[in-house]
Each structure stands twice: as structure tokens, then as C-alpha cells.
Design an enzyme around this catalytic site. Structure first.
Site, PDB file in Angstrom:
ATOM      1  N   GLU A  64      11.827  39.292  -7.415  1.00 55.54           N
ATOM      2  CA  GLU A  64      12.904  40.022  -6.672  1.00 55.54           C
ATOM      3  C   GLU A  64      14.215  38.966  -6.556  1.00 55.54           C
ATOM      4  OE1 GLU A  64      10.258  42.563  -3.732  1.00 55.54           O
ATOM      5  OE2 GLU A  64      10.966  40.637  -2.911  1.00 55.54           O
TER       6      GLU A  64
ATOM      7  N   CYS B 188      20.554  35.076  -4.531  1.00 48.77           N
ATOM      8  CA  CYS B 188      19.464  34.369  -4.330  1.00 48.77           C
ATOM      9  C   CYS B 188      18.496  34.479  -5.453  1.00 48.77           C
ATOM     10  CB  CYS B 188      18.896  34.669  -2.944  1.00 48.77           C
ATOM     11  SG  CYS B 188      17.208  33.644  -2.511  1.00 48.77           S
TER      12      CYS B 188
ATOM     13  N   CYS C 147       4.012  31.776  -5.545  1.00 46.77           N
ATOM     14  CA  CYS C 147       4.507  30.215  -5.326  1.00 46.77           C
ATOM     15  C   CYS C 147       3.090  29.654  -4.968  1.00 46.77           C
ATOM     16  CB  CYS C 147       5.268  30.005  -4.089  1.00 46.77           C
ATOM     17  SG  CYS C 147       6.049  28.443  -4.016  1.00 46.77           S
TER      18      CYS C 147
ATOM     19  N   CYS D  38       3.533  27.861   1.811  1.00 44.96           N
ATOM     20  CA  CYS D  38       3.885  27.400   3.231  1.00 44.96           C
ATOM     21  C   CYS D  38       3.604  28.675   4.072  1.00 44.96           C
ATOM     22  CB  CYS D  38       5.503  27.408   3.189  1.00 44.96           C
ATOM     23  SG  CYS D  38       6.166  26.052   2.186  1.00 44.96           S
TER      24      CYS D  38
ATOM     25  N   CYS E  26       5.628  31.825   5.020  1.00 45.29           N
ATOM     26  CA  CYS E  26       6.401  32.336   3.814  1.00 45.29           C
ATOM     27  C   CYS E  26       5.451  33.438   3.285  1.00 45.29           C
ATOM     28  CB  CYS E  26       6.622  31.341   2.921  1.00 45.29           C
ATOM     29  SG  CYS E  26       7.606  32.073   1.581  1.00 45.29           S
TER      30      CYS E  26
ATOM     31  N   CYS F 295      15.130  35.289   3.896  1.00 41.45           N
ATOM     32  CA  CYS F 295      14.565  34.272   3.299  1.00 41.45           C
ATOM     33  C   CYS F 295      13.159  34.186   3.742  1.00 41.45           C
ATOM     34  CB  CYS F 295      15.024  33.114   4.076  1.00 41.45           C
ATOM     35  SG  CYS F 295      15.672  32.018   2.883  1.00 41.45           S
TER      36      CYS F 295
END
Ligand code: SF4
Length: 357
Positions: free
Chosen positions: A102, A115, A122, A126, A129, A345
Site C-alpha cells: 500500500e 507515504c 515488516c 513493533c 503496528c 500511520c
């Protein structure tokens, strides 16, 4: 709005967009073609937005034919676009191997920011997230990073232009530094995409050994996901902290000669209720950042299903930012955009993104 994906999975040839202009010139020299032909191809791809090699009419026919036979020029296709009530657009993009990523286009009064993602999923997990919750599939190629920008430019409102680029989408950019570096070279090259380096920000959770090499590529901005003032809390929120704890992270930034007043480090601080939003945190932060030209972006947490965190009340947010001001910290409060389409975010986690590659 759904758009069809026409990339075939059958052909996987090298992509010309994997190469910055220097690499393109080398590639052309190996085939006995003059360097300026590489510059012409870069101008077609990034300035004219022409991907069809046959349409590059100032190239001699034999070069065009040879390029068509050997190379691809397109890495991603738009699968779907979503538009938020606030104008934010999320692009779901498909790669040749079926991976989905995305990119988010954020229009503002005086600028349009994109962005971009650098990995499928990932590996850093985290705790707050949604992308981290997907797990990690693979790194994106340079062509796949650059194609996000080219597709976004095609989705701009008439008359608008892409003014800013932030590497804050899916993935940790510094764990994919070779591809990210080459993408930055292409995007900031005056004879290619021609974005000013000061308009580019790369965000990291703190992969310390790669910060110096990143800043060597171009005089871009660095953003660091801090999110806590103690190792105890940051170890949970950003598990990479166990490898590179806060003191080591900040010492590296303090000693980094390429960071100076004109290019402060942006520290991202996602405020989570009862976790990192205390007055003690706000009082500790200025001392931690001393000696580093910096700005703190305070972002109230976006609640989502993959994380057990909530935003603090508006009062607590105000108290926190006021205490930072008092401590002499330059602070901005960022309200995330595109919440209604999960484009904020830490929310980039299209369920098709992981495991499809
Ligand atoms: S916050 Fe960034 S580095 Fe951490 S898991 Fe999410 S995408 Fe990865």
C-alpha cells in the site's frame, strides 16, 4: 474503485527502473550504446511518464528492440484505490509475484505527500503496528518503490504535483537499504524524477549501522520512531530497542556529522494511553534529545484490532505537548489522515499483503 491487474506472472525480466542513471549508463555502455541514450530513457520513464519502450521515439530502432527483448519497465499495477473523506487516497498495488503493498497520498493545502512502502510486511514486529502484525514476506525492489511514486503521480488531482515523499509505509527502510538508496537516487536525480532531497524523509525504528550509509546517499531528512523515554517501555513497543537501546540510538544521532541544524531529526512519538503519555515522560524527553537538532512529532495512537493500545484524552495530549514546549523541544501535533480507510500511520496492513509472494 477496482482496477484490473495486467502484469503477467510469466515474464520476469530485469527492470530498467531498478537502475539509477549511473547504473543505467553502465548497462548501456556494456552494450556499446552511448551514455546519453541512458539519460534519454530516464527522461522518458520519470519525466514524460512513458513506460512503453517502443514509444521512446528519440532512441534508434535497434536499441528500442534490444531493450524490449531484454527488459521490463513496469513493476506494480494498481489493484484498488480508496479515497477518504479528507481527500487522502490509499493505493493498493500488486507486484508480479502476487504480493500486495500500500501507498498513501495525502493532499494538504500547500503540499502533497506520498507515504511509500519498502517491504511486504515488516520483520520488526513493533507492538502497536498493524504492518508488524502481518509478519515479513520480502523486500521490495527499487522498481517497486519507484513505481509507487509514479502511480501516485498519476492519481493526483488535475494541476497538482507530488511535493513530498516519506518512507513511512509498510516495512523498515533501513533493512532494505540497497533498494531504498537506489530509489532515492532516481527520485532526487534532476535528470530523472527530480524531487529535491529536502522533500524526502526516511523513517527508521533505529537500525543504527545503516543510518550513516543512508545519509551518504543524499541530504534527505531522517525520522526516528522513538515512542518511549525508557528502555523498559521501548523494549515492548519497538523490540529492536533490545538490540539498539535508547542511549545508543541517541548517541549515534548526536555523533552523526551529517545531521545539523538545517536538517533536524524528526522524532516520531505515538502517544498511547497509560503507556508513554505521563508528565514524567514529557519531562524526560528534552534531556534525552539534548545535543541533537530535532523536532518531535506527537501522534495520538490510531486504535486498530491488531494492538491493545488507545489514544490518550485530548487533555493528556495537550498536557504532554505543553510539557515538551516548556522543556524547549520543538513539537508538532499530528492528527493522522485517512482514518476512515485505514490509511493512517501504523495501519497499513492489507490482509492480502502477507504470504502472497
Ligand atoms: S512501526 Fe515500522 S518498523 Fe515497526 S513493525 Fe511497523 S512498519 Fe515495521
Amino acid at each position: 474503485m477496482a482496477e484490473s491487474v495486467s502484469l503477467t506472472h510469466a515474464t520476469r525480466r530485469p527492470n530498467l527502473k531498478d537502475h539509477g542513471r549511473d547504473a543505467l549508463r553502465t548497462l548501456f555502455a556494456e552494450r556499446g550504446w552511448p551514455a546519453y541514450r541512458a539519460d534519454q530513457v530516464a527522461a522518458w520513464l520519470y519525466q514524460q511518464d512513458v513506460e512503453d519502450l517502443d514509444a521512446m521515439t528519440n532512441l534508434p530502432q535497434p536499441i528500442r528492440e534490444a531493450l524490449v527483448a531484454e527488459f521490463d519497465t513496469r513493476a506494480l499495477e494498481v489493484v484498488e484505490t480508496q479515497r477518504s473523506v479528507d481527500g487522502t487516497q490509499k493505493l493498493l498495488l500488486g507486484a508480479r509475484d502476487g504480493a500486495r503493498i500500500e501507498a498513501v497520498l495525502i493532499p494538504e493545502e500547500r503540499r502533497n505527500t506520498l507515504c511509500v512502502s519498502t517491504q511486504v510486511g515488516c520483520p520488526l514486529t513493533c507492538d502497536f503496528c498493524a504492518t508488524g502484525a502481518l509478519g515479513f514476506t520480502r523486500n521490495l525492489s527499487t522498481a517497486e518503490i519507484v513505481d509507487q511514486v509514479l502511480h501516485a503521480r498519476r492519481h493526483m488531482e488535475p494541476g497538482g504535483s507530488l511535493t513530498n515523499l516519506v518512507f513511512m509505509g509498510m516495512g523498515e527502510p533501513l533493512l532494505n537499504l540497497p533498494a531504498v538508496s537506489e530509489a532515492i537516487r532516481i527520485l532526487t536525480d534532476p535528470k530523472a524524477f527530480a524531487l529535491a532531497p529536502r522533500r524526502v524523509t526516511v523513517s527508521t525504528a533505529g537500525v543504527l549501522p545503516q543510518i550513516g550509509p543512508l545519509l551518504e546517499v543524499a541530504p534527505i531528512h531522517l525520522a526516528v520512531s522513538l515512542h518511549a523515554t525508557t528502555d523498559e517501555v521501548r523494549d515492548v513497543l519497538v523490540p529492536l530497542n533490545k538490540r539498539f537501546p535508547i542511549a545508543e540510538l541517541l548517541a549515534t544521532l548526536r555523533e552523526e556529522p551529517r545531521i545539523h541544524r538545517r536538517r533536524p531529526v524528526f522524532f516520531e512519538y505515538t502517544l498511547m494511553k497509560g503507556v508513554n503519555d505521563s508528565v514524567a515522560d514529557a519531562k524526560r524527553l528534552p534531556g534525552l534529545l539534548r545535543g541533537i537538532p530535532s523536532k518531535v512529532n506527537v501522534i495520538p495512537m490510531n486504535p486498530h484490532d491488531d494492538a491493545p493500545y488507545e489514544p490518550p484524552s485530548a487533555e493528556v495530549v495537550d498536557r504532554f505537548t505543553a510539557a515538551l514546549h516548556e522543556g524547549g523541544v520543538r513539537v508538532t501535533l499530528r492528527r493522522d489522515r485517512g482514518r476512515d480507510i485505514d490509511a493512517a500511520c501504523g495501519q497499513l496492513a492489507n490482509r492480502q499483503a502477507a504470504g502472497n509472494a
